[in-house]
Motif scaffolding. Structure first.
Motif, PDB file in Angstrom:
ATOM      1  N   TYR A 301       0.858  -1.321  -0.033  1.00 35.44           N
ATOM      2  CA  TYR A 301      -0.073   0.132   0.056  1.00 35.44           C
ATOM      3  C   TYR A 301       0.873   1.227  -0.126  1.00 35.44           C
ATOM      4  O   TYR A 301       0.625   2.206  -0.703  1.00 35.44           O
ATOM      5  CB  TYR A 301      -0.892  -0.118   1.267  1.00 35.44           C
ATOM      6  N   HIS A 302       2.089   1.503   0.588  1.00 36.39           N
ATOM      7  CA  HIS A 302       2.985   2.145   0.720  1.00 36.39           C
ATOM      8  C   HIS A 302       3.490   2.659  -0.809  1.00 36.39           C
ATOM      9  O   HIS A 302       3.448   3.948  -1.246  1.00 36.39           O
ATOM     10  CB  HIS A 302       4.123   1.959   1.489  1.00 36.39           C
ATOM     11  N   GLN A 303       3.961   1.616  -1.455  1.00 34.27           N
ATOM     12  CA  GLN A 303       4.452   1.926  -2.750  1.00 34.27           C
ATOM     13  C   GLN A 303       3.489   1.798  -3.871  1.00 34.27           C
ATOM     14  O   GLN A 303       3.585   2.053  -4.909  1.00 34.27           O
ATOM     15  CB  GLN A 303       5.456   0.755  -3.121  1.00 34.27           C
ATOM     16  N   GLY A 304       2.035   1.626  -3.509  1.00 32.09           N
ATOM     17  CA  GLY A 304       1.133   1.273  -4.540  1.00 32.09           C
ATOM     18  C   GLY A 304       1.375   0.114  -5.741  1.00 32.09           C
ATOM     19  O   GLY A 304       1.360   0.202  -6.944  1.00 32.09           O
ATOM     20  N   ILE A 305       1.889  -0.752  -5.152  1.00 33.98           N
ATOM     21  CA  ILE A 305       2.036  -2.050  -5.906  1.00 33.98           C
ATOM     22  C   ILE A 305       1.015  -3.064  -6.159  1.00 33.98           C
ATOM     23  O   ILE A 305       0.432  -3.288  -4.930  1.00 33.98           O
ATOM     24  CB  ILE A 305       3.272  -2.908  -5.382  1.00 33.98           C
ATOM     25  N   TYR A 306       0.443  -3.099  -7.377  1.00 30.28           N
ATOM     26  CA  TYR A 306      -0.992  -3.860  -7.670  1.00 30.28           C
ATOM     27  C   TYR A 306      -1.973  -3.029  -7.227  1.00 30.28           C
ATOM     28  O   TYR A 306      -3.113  -2.823  -7.632  1.00 30.28           O
ATOM     29  CB  TYR A 306      -0.816  -5.227  -7.089  1.00 30.28           C
ATOM     30  N   VAL A 307      -2.042  -2.471  -5.835  1.00 32.22           N
ATOM     31  CA  VAL A 307      -3.204  -2.006  -5.172  1.00 32.22           C
ATOM     32  C   VAL A 307      -2.659  -0.389  -5.328  1.00 32.22           C
ATOM     33  O   VAL A 307      -1.759  -0.042  -5.607  1.00 32.22           O
ATOM     34  CB  VAL A 307      -3.330  -2.241  -3.850  1.00 32.22           C
ATOM     35  N   ALA A 308      -3.889   0.480  -5.439  1.00 31.98           N
ATOM     36  CA  ALA A 308      -3.639   1.753  -5.211  1.00 31.98           C
ATOM     37  C   ALA A 308      -3.007   2.261  -3.817  1.00 31.98           C
ATOM     38  O   ALA A 308      -3.169   1.858  -3.111  1.00 31.98           O
ATOM     39  CB  ALA A 308      -5.026   2.672  -5.108  1.00 31.98           C
ATOM     40  N   LYS A 309      -2.070   3.229  -4.410  1.00 34.34           N
ATOM     41  CA  LYS A 309      -1.200   3.844  -3.069  1.00 34.34           C
ATOM     42  C   LYS A 309      -2.123   4.450  -2.014  1.00 34.34           C
ATOM     43  O   LYS A 309      -3.053   5.282  -2.560  1.00 34.34           O
ATOM     44  CB  LYS A 309      -0.244   4.519  -3.630  1.00 34.34           C
ATOM     45  N   ASN A 310      -2.211   3.950  -0.837  1.00 29.52           N
ATOM     46  CA  ASN A 310      -2.870   4.221   0.228  1.00 29.52           C
ATOM     47  C   ASN A 310      -1.982   4.499   1.717  1.00 29.52           C
ATOM     48  O   ASN A 310      -1.721   3.324   2.247  1.00 29.52           O
ATOM     49  CB  ASN A 310      -4.065   3.324   0.312  1.00 29.52           C
ATOM     50  N   ILE A 311      -1.533   5.739   1.980  1.00 32.45           N
ATOM     51  CA  ILE A 311      -0.714   5.826   3.011  1.00 32.45           C
ATOM     52  C   ILE A 311      -1.437   5.470   4.414  1.00 32.45           C
ATOM     53  O   ILE A 311      -1.033   4.890   5.158  1.00 32.45           O
ATOM     54  CB  ILE A 311      -0.277   7.236   3.053  1.00 32.45           C
ATOM     55  N   GLU A 312      -3.026   5.580   4.474  1.00 25.90           N
ATOM     56  CA  GLU A 312      -3.772   5.385   5.547  1.00 25.90           C
ATOM     57  C   GLU A 312      -3.719   3.964   5.768  1.00 25.90           C
ATOM     58  O   GLU A 312      -3.367   3.641   7.032  1.00 25.90           O
ATOM     59  CB  GLU A 312      -5.045   5.893   5.499  1.00 25.90           C
ATOM     60  N   GLN A 313      -3.828   3.034   4.700  1.00 26.78           N
ATOM     61  CA  GLN A 313      -3.653   1.589   4.986  1.00 26.78           C
ATOM     62  C   GLN A 313      -2.288   1.071   5.179  1.00 26.78           C
ATOM     63  O   GLN A 313      -1.998   0.246   6.100  1.00 26.78           O
ATOM     64  CB  GLN A 313      -4.286   0.898   3.701  1.00 26.78           C
ATOM     65  N   ALA A 314      -1.357   1.707   4.802  1.00 26.56           N
ATOM     66  CA  ALA A 314       0.068   1.460   4.820  1.00 26.56           C
ATOM     67  C   ALA A 314       0.231   1.726   6.505  1.00 26.56           C
ATOM     68  O   ALA A 314       1.095   0.697   7.059  1.00 26.56           O
ATOM     69  CB  ALA A 314       0.947   2.273   3.927  1.00 26.56           C
ATOM     70  N   VAL A 315      -0.029   2.938   6.763  1.00 25.47           N
ATOM     71  CA  VAL A 315       0.210   3.127   8.448  1.00 25.47           C
ATOM     72  C   VAL A 315      -0.380   2.058   9.138  1.00 25.47           C
ATOM     73  O   VAL A 315       0.210   1.499  10.070  1.00 25.47           O
ATOM     74  CB  VAL A 315       0.058   4.677   8.684  1.00 25.47           C
TER      75      VAL A 315
END
Length: 661
Positions: A301-315
């Protein structure tokens, strides 16, 4: 008659095209690649082929050359470049064909040019958004590009080791600490415990068999296919470690189909398992695979690999992984807070996370501690961690050494100068309380020397002329205001606003005049609230914005309200950007500078300040471009020229490095 001949000729060409293409395709299927290429050569000699037919042949021959390159174990790049030429030709003939863009992506992946690879796969997906094969290839390319940028190949901790090798390393550590006799007893206990664990949980046997076949050993031949089968068996029994390892195999396409969607589902299944579990002889042992999957989901999620980049989810996933002991997740979460990537910048939290990550064994965290202490303005701690970095990662740390030492020296010099100025200001305050103080808007405590500026301006200095014009205009307005010389208020405020926008640095006010002026400006704004736009109100607002530059949050709120009334005033957006930067909200500041520069492309100050914001956000590559553009459009004697040259030198070593785990 001529029409019939043309028709017959076209029909003959079409028939010959279909015949040769069909034979070439059959040869390809039988792996007769050289013969297939020769037949495609003959197809291209046929007259009157349409662009669509030519595109098909070039695309097919491109694939044949790519397979020939793979068939010789990638030793001769001649076939690869032939494949590239054909793919480009096919793409030029039919730019709306997804396959040609995807083929270019494959070729650039082979050439290790992942930025171009990603660009072409993205183009292919724009034409066929639901193409799962291309989605997976794009995700794989982003993963490899990420690994290449973070220079993982220089980190020994990422070097591949078999389970057997890792086990032997642990036994050697025990032998060094406890002696060989105790180690032999420990080995016996280890094997007995392993068998007891298998009896209590059959899935562990499949996991260990999966590891053995994945890595290979002295008694087992390496086989990804068999490893995947064992992991799949254990995954069906809800084993988180098996889910995680099977997900990795699908993420890389090792022994199984490259399938990021399935990999992500497996990571999520593993992450949903309890973080700790009871084993024989162990109370609440870590459930291997849970924290690892949480970290991997955070990274995707941080890098937007396959999924859309989503910093909230990454955190969210990083925080869960850190809670469960992941050093890599702590490092990556620290980077998010250090750079203000989708969150408010928080250097203190970043520091705590990097220290935790380093204690858990992350080498990247050592490097990032250097940067966080530099960002905090602490040269001594930065030096301490840089020396540790030189020991832990000598190749990369040595590459950065010169620039790091320059930054540390610069910080020391600035800190020394700041301490000196602070002592002087305290002495002056104590010894001369009757002197009219100057309002601390500028970094200079004394007025600029007009005579010196005039001399420099006459010698051709554009910067000196600009400063001189601002001083004279502002002092004229200040003199009229303080001595009530009869000039109307609108004219005074207009001159002040103009001077501040020319060069605010030189517009200094005595405190007693400052307070009266602020009250008058606030009165003008209050009187015009709810009324139509007017020049007096606009200029009063601009003056207030400059005079309140040290009150970041309050001034930002005032600027936002003013922009609602004067949405086309570019200077307000520039000041808004500055407030965001002072509040360390770099991404928001950069966004405002983008707007200013879209209206004023040659605004050298905004270009410089945007570059500085990018540098502070660790976007070194983009910062370099802005610093270089600043130097190309600013006067040769601009105040920020030395800083720009220094910053270019600082950014260059880091422009391609991302210290994520």
């Amino acid at each position: 008659m001529n029409m019939n001949l043309s028709k017959n000729k076209a029909e003959t060409s079409s028939a010959r095209f279909e015949d040769l293409k069909s034979r070439a395709n059959e040869c390809y299927k039988r792996n007769e690649l050289h013969k297939s290429a020769q037949l495609y050569n003959q197809v291209l000699l046929i007259d009157n082929l349409s662009n669509e037919q030519k595109a098909i042949v070039h695309s097919n021959r491109s694939l044949v050359y790519l397979k020939l390159y793979e068939a010789i174990n990638r030793r001769d790049r001649d076939f690869l470049f032939k494949s590239l030429v054909d793919a480009e030709q096919a793409n030029e003939l039919n730019p709306k064909w997804c396959k040609t863009w995807a083929r270019l992506g494959q070729i650039y992946a082979e050439l290790n040019e992942y930025e171009k690879c990603i660009h072409n796969y993205t183009k292919a997906l724009e034409l066929e958004p639901s193409n799962e094969h291309v989605k997976n290839l794009l995700a794989q390319a982003k993963t490899l590009n990420f690994e290449q940028k973070r220079l993982a190949h220089f980190d020994d901790s990422y070097a591949p080791k078999t389970t057997e090798e890792r086990t032997e390393e642990e036994f050697k550590k025990i032998a060094d600490r406890l002696g060989q006799e105790n180690t032999d007893r420990f080995k016996h206990t280890f094997e007995r415990t392993k068998q007891d664990l298998i009896k209590s949980d059959k899935s562990l046997e499949y996991v260990w068999l999966g590891h053995e076949h994945r890595d290979g050993s002295s008694t087992c031949k390496q086989s990804y296919e068999l490893a995947a089968k064992y992991y799949a068996k254990a995954a069906k029994m809800d084993n988180a470690e098996a889910m995680y390892n099977l997900a990795l195999m699908h993420k890389h396409g090792n022994g199984v189909k490259l399938d990021f969607e399935l990999a992500i589902n497996l990571f999520k299944q593993a992450a949903s398992q309890p973080a700790f579990k009871r084993l024989i002889g162990f109370a609440d042992a870590p459930n291997v695979g849970v924290a690892e999957s949480e970290h991997m989901l955070g990274l995707l999620y941080h890098q937007g690999i396959y999924v859309a980049k989503n910093i909230e989810q990454a955190v969210k996933y990083y925080e869960r992984a850190v809670e469960h002991g992941s050093a890599h997740a702590a490092n990556n979460l620290g980077l998010i807070f250090m750079n203000g990537d989708g969150v408010d910048m928080d250097l203190e939290r970043a520091q705590v996370l990097f220290l935790y990550s380093q204690k858990k064994g992350s080498l990247e965290a050592i490097t990032n501690l250097v940067f966080v202490y530099l960002a905090k303005g602490d040269p001594e701690q930065a030096l301490l961690w840089h020396n540790r970095d030189l020991k832990a990662s000598p190749i990369l740390a040595t590459q950065r050494h010169e620039q790091i030492m320059m930054e540390i020296s610069d910080l020391r010099a600035r800190k020394s100068q700041f301490d000196k100025e602070l002592v002087e200001s305290l002495i002056n305050l104590k010894c001369d309380l009757n002197e009219d103080p100057c309002y601390p808007h500028s970094i200079r405590s004394q007025p600029y020397d007009e005579k010196m500026l005039a001399e420099k301006a006459e010698q051709g200095s554009a910067t000196a002329k600009k400063m001189l014009d601002a001083i004279r205009l502002f002092n004229q307005a200040l003199d009229q205001f303080s001595q009530n010389k009869g000039a109307d208020l609108a004219s005074i405020i207009c001159k002040m606003a103009q001077a501040l926008q020319i060069e605010s640095l030189v517009c200094l006010r005595p405190m007693d005049v400052q307070n009266k002026l602020l009250k008058q400006l606030e009165k003008v704004v209050d009187e015009n609230l709810g009324k139509k736009r007017c020049e007096l109100d606009l200029n009063a607002r601009i003056c207030l914005m400059y005079f309140n530059m040290s009150k970041y949050a309050q001034n930002l709120q005032f600027i936002n309200k003013s922009i609602e009334k004067y949405p086309h005033c570019t200077r307000m957006y520039e000041l808004k950007a500055s407030m965001h930067i002072f509040l360390k909200q770099f991404k928001m500041g950069i966004k405002q500078y983008d707007y200013v520069l879209s209206k004023e492309p040659h605004n050298s100050l905004s270009t410089y300040l945007r570059a500085a914001a990018l540098k502070n956000s660790s976007c070194f590559k983009d910062a370099l471009k802005d610093y270089e553009r600043f130097l190309s459009i600013c006067p040769s004697d601009a105040r920020k020229v030395p800083e720009a040259h220094y910053s270019i030198g600082f950014c260059k070593p880091y422009q391609n490095n991302i210290y994520l785990a």
